[in-house]
Enzyme design. Structure first.
Site, short mmCIF file in Angstrom:
data_model
loop_
_atom_site.label_atom_id
_atom_site.label_comp_id
_atom_site.label_asym_id
_atom_site.label_seq_id
_atom_site.Cartn_x
_atom_site.Cartn_y
_atom_site.Cartn_z
N SER A 1 10.71 7.54 6.15
CA SER A 1 9.64 8.49 5.80
C SER A 1 10.18 9.91 5.93
O SER A 1 11.26 10.12 6.52
CB SER A 1 8.45 8.30 6.74
OG SER A 1 8.81 8.75 8.05
N ASP B 1 10.15 6.45 1.81
CA ASP B 1 8.76 6.02 1.95
C ASP B 1 7.84 7.24 1.82
O ASP B 1 8.04 8.25 2.49
CB ASP B 1 8.63 5.38 3.35
CG ASP B 1 7.31 4.65 3.54
OD1 ASP B 1 6.74 4.18 2.56
OD2 ASP B 1 6.88 4.54 4.71
N HIS B 2 6.85 7.16 0.94
CA HIS B 2 5.84 8.22 0.78
C HIS B 2 6.41 9.61 0.51
O HIS B 2 6.03 10.58 1.17
CB HIS B 2 4.93 8.31 2.02
CG HIS B 2 4.06 7.11 2.20
ND1 HIS B 2 2.93 6.88 1.45
CD2 HIS B 2 4.16 6.05 3.04
CE1 HIS B 2 2.38 5.73 1.82
NE2 HIS B 2 3.11 5.20 2.77
N GLY C 1 -1.15 2.29 10.15
CA GLY C 1 -1.38 2.42 11.59
C GLY C 1 -1.74 1.08 12.23
O GLY C 1 -1.81 0.05 11.56
N GLY D 1 0.76 -0.55 4.57
CA GLY D 1 -0.19 -0.79 5.66
C GLY D 1 -0.32 -2.25 5.99
O GLY D 1 -1.41 -2.76 6.24
N ASN E 1 5.25 -3.57 3.33
CA ASN E 1 5.69 -2.48 4.21
C ASN E 1 5.26 -2.68 5.65
O ASN E 1 4.07 -2.88 5.93
CB ASN E 1 5.07 -1.16 3.73
CG ASN E 1 5.77 -0.59 2.53
OD1 ASN E 1 6.55 -1.26 1.87
ND2 ASN E 1 5.49 0.67 2.24
N SER F 1 4.18 -0.14 11.83
CA SER F 1 3.47 -0.19 13.12
C SER F 1 3.91 -1.38 13.97
O SER F 1 4.05 -1.27 15.19
CB SER F 1 1.96 -0.25 12.89
OG SER F 1 1.53 0.90 12.22
P1 13P Z 1 1.85 -0.17 8.80
O1 13P Z 1 1.32 1.04 9.52
O2 13P Z 1 0.78 -1.20 8.62
O3 13P Z 1 3.06 -0.73 9.46
O4 13P Z 1 2.28 0.29 7.33
C1 13P Z 1 3.53 0.88 7.11
C2 13P Z 1 3.66 1.45 5.74
O5 13P Z 1 2.87 1.23 4.85
C3 13P Z 1 4.82 2.32 5.50
O6 13P Z 1 4.77 2.90 4.24
O1 G3H Z 2 3.27 4.81 5.94
C1 G3H Z 2 3.67 5.46 6.88
C2 G3H Z 2 4.77 4.99 7.74
O2 G3H Z 2 4.27 4.22 8.80
C3 G3H Z 2 5.60 6.14 8.20
O3 G3H Z 2 5.00 6.83 9.25
O4 G3H Z 2 5.20 9.15 8.43
O5 G3H Z 2 4.76 8.67 10.86
O6 G3H Z 2 7.01 8.20 9.86
P1 G3H Z 2 5.52 8.32 9.61
ZN ZN Z 3 2.79 3.32 3.53
#
Ligand code: 13P
Ligand code: G3H
Ligand code: ZN
Length: 312
Positions: free
Chosen positions: A50, A82-83, A181, A214, A256, A259
């Site tokens: 991320s 990621d994101h 989360g 998630g 993904n 958490s």
């Molecule tokens: P979780 O918080 O369910 O592990 O999801 C992680 C996620 O989607 C990272 O992009």
């Molecule tokens: O989707 C989000 C991931 O769990 C990444 O979390 O942005 O706190 O690193 P973060």
């Molecule tokens: Zn995500």
């Protein structure tokens, strides 16, 4: 082996009715735990970073650690952003050696999401990198963005063909009731996912890889250990594993997980330090954390993703 894109991984996963785990990484122990598990299961794996993780560990440290994991395991590994929330961070990761990026335009209007995603796809494809887009909005917390349950919205299946055709994305993240989360459902609430939306999306996008964000299941074993060893943590409920397995047998090719790793890692440290209060060598308390990550990822590969033996 060099880094791979997710293209071939997803084609095989779609045809084989399994999914590839996309695990968030930010340090050496997490990368080692994940890739050692994948090696023992002979499974392909996606390591994802991320913006926050990249800031914490620095781009170069993460890419070099992943390079070490490739040398150590000889597995098909994709390195994914990621994101990504703007063009610049996607470009920086593409230029810096990632094999896959996500451009998350889900907070924008449909048209603005298309324009941004298309721009990233054009750059990425010209540089041998693949792109994940997103339609629909998940609840939960990522970095500084906190989407409340009220602001979350399911993906509208009637939008997916236009989005994929106009942007050229290689995979699509959709919102069907998962959230980011550890606290996904309230105690007493029955976890539910909108499999009808997933089915409708799959019908409209034949053979196209769908991504589930998630998707942590929130192991009660680790929640209890954190609570037992002094962590202040409310009861937490995640996505039931049988639902993820069901999704992996449908069009979902990437699941993904972040958490679950955080809980496993923290439980390992808390338990070790509580039982060995005089120890202060990080190698001692990080070893159980790394072992927990490895056990967790093995469990996911075998029981949730179904990707054991798929690394050819
Ligand atoms: P979780 O918080 O369910 O592990 O999801 C992680 C996620 O989607 C990272 O992009
Ligand atoms: O989707 C989000 C991931 O769990 C990444 O979390 O942005 O706190 O690193 P973060
Ligand atoms: Zn995500």
């Amino acid at each position: 082996m060099a880094l791979v894109t997710t293209k071939e991984m997803f084609q095989k996963a779609y045809a084989g009715g399994y999914a590839i785990g996309a695990f968030n990484v930010n340090n050496m122990e997490i990368i080692q735990g994940i890739t050692e598990a994948a090696k023992e299961e002979n499974s392909p794996v996606i390591l994802q970073v991320s913006a926050g993780a990249r800031k914490y560990a620095k781009h170069v440290y993460l890419t070099k650690l992943v390079e070490a994991a490739l040398l150590d395991t000889d597995l098909p590994i994709a390195l994914h952003l990621d994101h990504g929330d703007d063009f610049e961070i996607c470009k920086s990761c593409i230029d810096g050696g990632f094999s896959s990026v996500m451009i998350d335009g889900s907070k924008h209007t449909f048209e603005d999401n298309i324009a941004l995603t298309k721009k990233v796809v054009e750059y990425a494809h010209a540089h041998g990198c693949v792109v994940e887009g997103e339609l629909g909005k998940l609840a939960g917390v990522e970095d500084d963005v906190n989407v409340s349950a009220a602001d979350a919205s399911y993906t509208r299946p009637e939008e997916v063909e236009e989005f994929v055709t106009r942007t050229g994305v290689d995979s699509l993240a959709i919102a069907i009731g998962t959230s980011h989360g550890a606290f996904k459902f309230k105690p007493g609430q029955k976890p539910q996912l909108r499999f009808d939306i997933l089915e409708e999306v799959a019908k409209r996008l034949p053979n196209f890889p769908i991504v589930l964000h998630g998707a942590s299941s929130v192991s009660q074993e680790y929640v209890k250990l954190i609570q037992q060893y002094g962590g202040q943590m409310e009861d937490a409920i995640g996505i039931p594993e049988d639902m993820l397995r069901q999704a992996a047998g449908m069009a979902v090719c990437k699941i993904n997980i972040d958490s679950d790793l955080r809980l496993a890692f923290t439980a390992g440290i808390r338990e070790y330090i509580a039982n060995n209060p005089s120890h202060f060598d990080p190698r001692q308390y990080l070893t159980p954390s790394r072992n927990n990550i490895k056990a967790l990822v093995k469990h996911k590969i075998v029981n949730v993703l179904g990707s054991s033996g798929a690394a050819k």
